[in-house]
Design a protein around this motif. Sequence first.
Motif, mmCIF file in Angstrom:
data_model
loop_
_atom_site.group_PDB
_atom_site.id
_atom_site.type_symbol
_atom_site.label_atom_id
_atom_site.label_comp_id
_atom_site.label_asym_id
_atom_site.label_seq_id
_atom_site.Cartn_x
_atom_site.Cartn_y
_atom_site.Cartn_z
ATOM 1 N N THR A 1 0.839 -1.199 0.000
ATOM 2 C CA THR A 1 0.000 0.000 0.000
ATOM 3 C C THR A 1 0.876 1.252 0.000
ATOM 4 O O THR A 1 0.578 2.233 -0.681
ATOM 5 C CB THR A 1 -0.949 -0.024 1.222
ATOM 6 O OG1 THR A 1 -1.720 -1.232 1.151
ATOM 7 C CG2 THR A 1 -1.884 1.157 1.229
ATOM 8 N N GLY A 2 1.984 1.206 0.752
ATOM 9 C CA GLY A 2 2.959 2.296 0.710
ATOM 10 C C GLY A 2 3.559 2.421 -0.687
ATOM 11 O O GLY A 2 3.758 3.524 -1.196
ATOM 12 N N GLY A 3 3.820 1.271 -1.309
ATOM 13 C CA GLY A 3 4.357 1.250 -2.671
ATOM 14 C C GLY A 3 3.363 1.833 -3.673
ATOM 15 O O GLY A 3 3.746 2.540 -4.605
ATOM 16 N N LEU A 4 2.092 1.551 -3.448
ATOM 17 C CA LEU A 4 1.038 2.121 -4.301
ATOM 18 C C LEU A 4 1.076 3.648 -4.210
ATOM 19 O O LEU A 4 1.005 4.349 -5.227
ATOM 20 C CB LEU A 4 -0.335 1.586 -3.861
ATOM 21 C CG LEU A 4 -1.555 2.178 -4.567
ATOM 22 C CD1 LEU A 4 -1.584 1.776 -6.040
ATOM 23 C CD2 LEU A 4 -2.850 1.749 -3.874
ATOM 24 N N ALA A 5 1.211 4.164 -2.980
ATOM 25 C CA ALA A 5 1.268 5.622 -2.791
ATOM 26 C C ALA A 5 2.504 6.217 -3.463
ATOM 27 O O ALA A 5 2.424 7.238 -4.140
ATOM 28 C CB ALA A 5 1.255 5.954 -1.300
ATOM 29 N N GLU A 6 3.667 5.554 -3.307
ATOM 30 C CA GLU A 6 4.886 6.056 -3.970
ATOM 31 C C GLU A 6 4.723 5.997 -5.490
ATOM 32 O O GLU A 6 5.273 6.820 -6.215
ATOM 33 C CB GLU A 6 6.119 5.260 -3.530
ATOM 34 C CG GLU A 6 6.582 5.539 -2.089
ATOM 35 C CD GLU A 6 7.232 6.920 -1.903
ATOM 36 O OE1 GLU A 6 7.572 7.587 -2.892
ATOM 37 O OE2 GLU A 6 7.384 7.330 -0.730
ATOM 38 N N SER A 7 3.951 5.020 -5.952
ATOM 39 C CA SER A 7 3.736 4.850 -7.385
ATOM 40 C C SER A 7 2.826 5.944 -7.963
ATOM 41 O O SER A 7 3.088 6.500 -9.013
ATOM 42 C CB SER A 7 3.137 3.459 -7.610
ATOM 43 O OG SER A 7 2.472 3.380 -8.828
ATOM 44 N N VAL A 8 1.755 6.250 -7.245
ATOM 45 C CA VAL A 8 0.776 7.207 -7.765
ATOM 46 C C VAL A 8 1.149 8.651 -7.408
ATOM 47 O O VAL A 8 0.954 9.574 -8.202
ATOM 48 C CB VAL A 8 -0.639 6.871 -7.215
ATOM 49 C CG1 VAL A 8 -1.668 7.885 -7.674
ATOM 50 C CG2 VAL A 8 -1.054 5.467 -7.648
ATOM 51 N N LEU A 9 1.723 8.823 -6.205
ATOM 52 C CA LEU A 9 1.908 10.188 -5.684
ATOM 53 C C LEU A 9 3.355 10.553 -5.374
ATOM 54 O O LEU A 9 3.642 11.710 -5.093
ATOM 55 C CB LEU A 9 1.117 10.337 -4.359
ATOM 56 C CG LEU A 9 -0.329 9.873 -4.341
ATOM 57 C CD1 LEU A 9 -0.834 9.799 -2.908
ATOM 58 C CD2 LEU A 9 -1.176 10.825 -5.156
#
Length: 316
Positions: free
Chosen positions: A112-120
Motif C-alpha cells: 500500500t505504501g508502494g502504491l502511494a509512492e507509485s501514484v503520488l
Amino acid sequence: MSAKSSFVVALDVGGTSMKGGLVSESGAVLLSERRQTPREEGPEAVVTAVSGFISHLAASGDGTPAGVGLAVPGLVSENAAVYATNLGWRDVPATDFTTLDIPVMLGHDVRTGGLAESVLGAGRGLTDFLFLPIGTGIAGASIVRGEPYGGSSGWAGEIGHTPVFPDGEQCACGQFGCLETYASAASVGRRYSQRAGVEGVKAEQVVSSDDPIAIEVWDEAVEALSLALATYTLLLDPSLIVLGGGLAEAGPALFDPVRTRLVKRLAFRAAPPLVPAALGVDAGMLGAALLGWRAAGRPDLGPGWTVDVRSAPLVS
Ligand SMILES: [Zn+2]
C-alpha cells in the motif's frame, strides 16, 4: 454510499501505532491522527480499536465517508486480513473492521505504501519499479505494470528474506544469510553491538562512525543490499529503485556505496537509478486513501493529486 460523500477514511495499521486520516476527492489530507495499537490486548482488541478509530475519524468529517482503505501487515487480500503474526489475526473479514455501512478495501502495508509512492511519490508515472523500505525489517513492494505485485499467494516482496550470504548468520525467520539479518536498521545496530561488546548502538551511529568495527558492519550491510538489488534488477528490470524507511535517512552514506556496487555487479545492463522515497511515514496512510477511493468506485482518483500531509491538522 452517499453521493455527497467527498472524503474517505484511510488507516495504516502498524504493530505499534496506527496512522489515520481523512482524504478528499482532490487528495487534500483533511485530518491526520495517530493512535497506539493495543497489541498486548489481543487480536480482537486491535480489530475493535481499528473500528473505533475509523468511526472517530468518520465522525470528524463533513458527511458520510465514501469508503475506507486499510493498510495492514501480514498476508492480505482485498477482503480479508488473512494472517498477521504480530497482531495475531487469522481470516478477519474487511467488514469486521468497521460498524459503518460503507465499502472497505484492505491492502498489504508495504504494497500500500508502494502504491502511494507509485501514484503520488518517487515512482509517479512509472510502471515498473521497486519500493524498498529499510527499517526494523526489510520488505519490498514490486510495482509491476503499474500495480504492486502480490504473487500467487500474497508473499511477494519478501526481499528481506532472500539469502545473500550462503551459510551466513541465522535470521529470525529460520533461514540463513537473509538480507534483513545484515542490512536492516535493527541488524546494523545489533551486529555492531555484538562485535564491539557495547549495548544498544543504533544504526545511524554505526553509519557515521570511523570505528573499524562499524566500517566492517556497514560494509557488510551495503554488500548485502547491493547483492539483493542486483538480483532484483536482473529478475524484474525495474526502471527505478526507491529506498525508504529509517535507514534511508542515512542519505549519501547509504545511497552512494550501494549505487557504486550495484553498477559494478551488473555487467551487461545498466543499473536503475537509486532514489529516496518521497512520502516517508505517510506512504501507508496515503496508499490506504487510494484504496478507500477504489472501494468507493473511484479508482481514477490519485494521479494529479499534490499531497502535503504536513499541512493537515495533526492530532497525536
Ligand atoms: Zn529471514
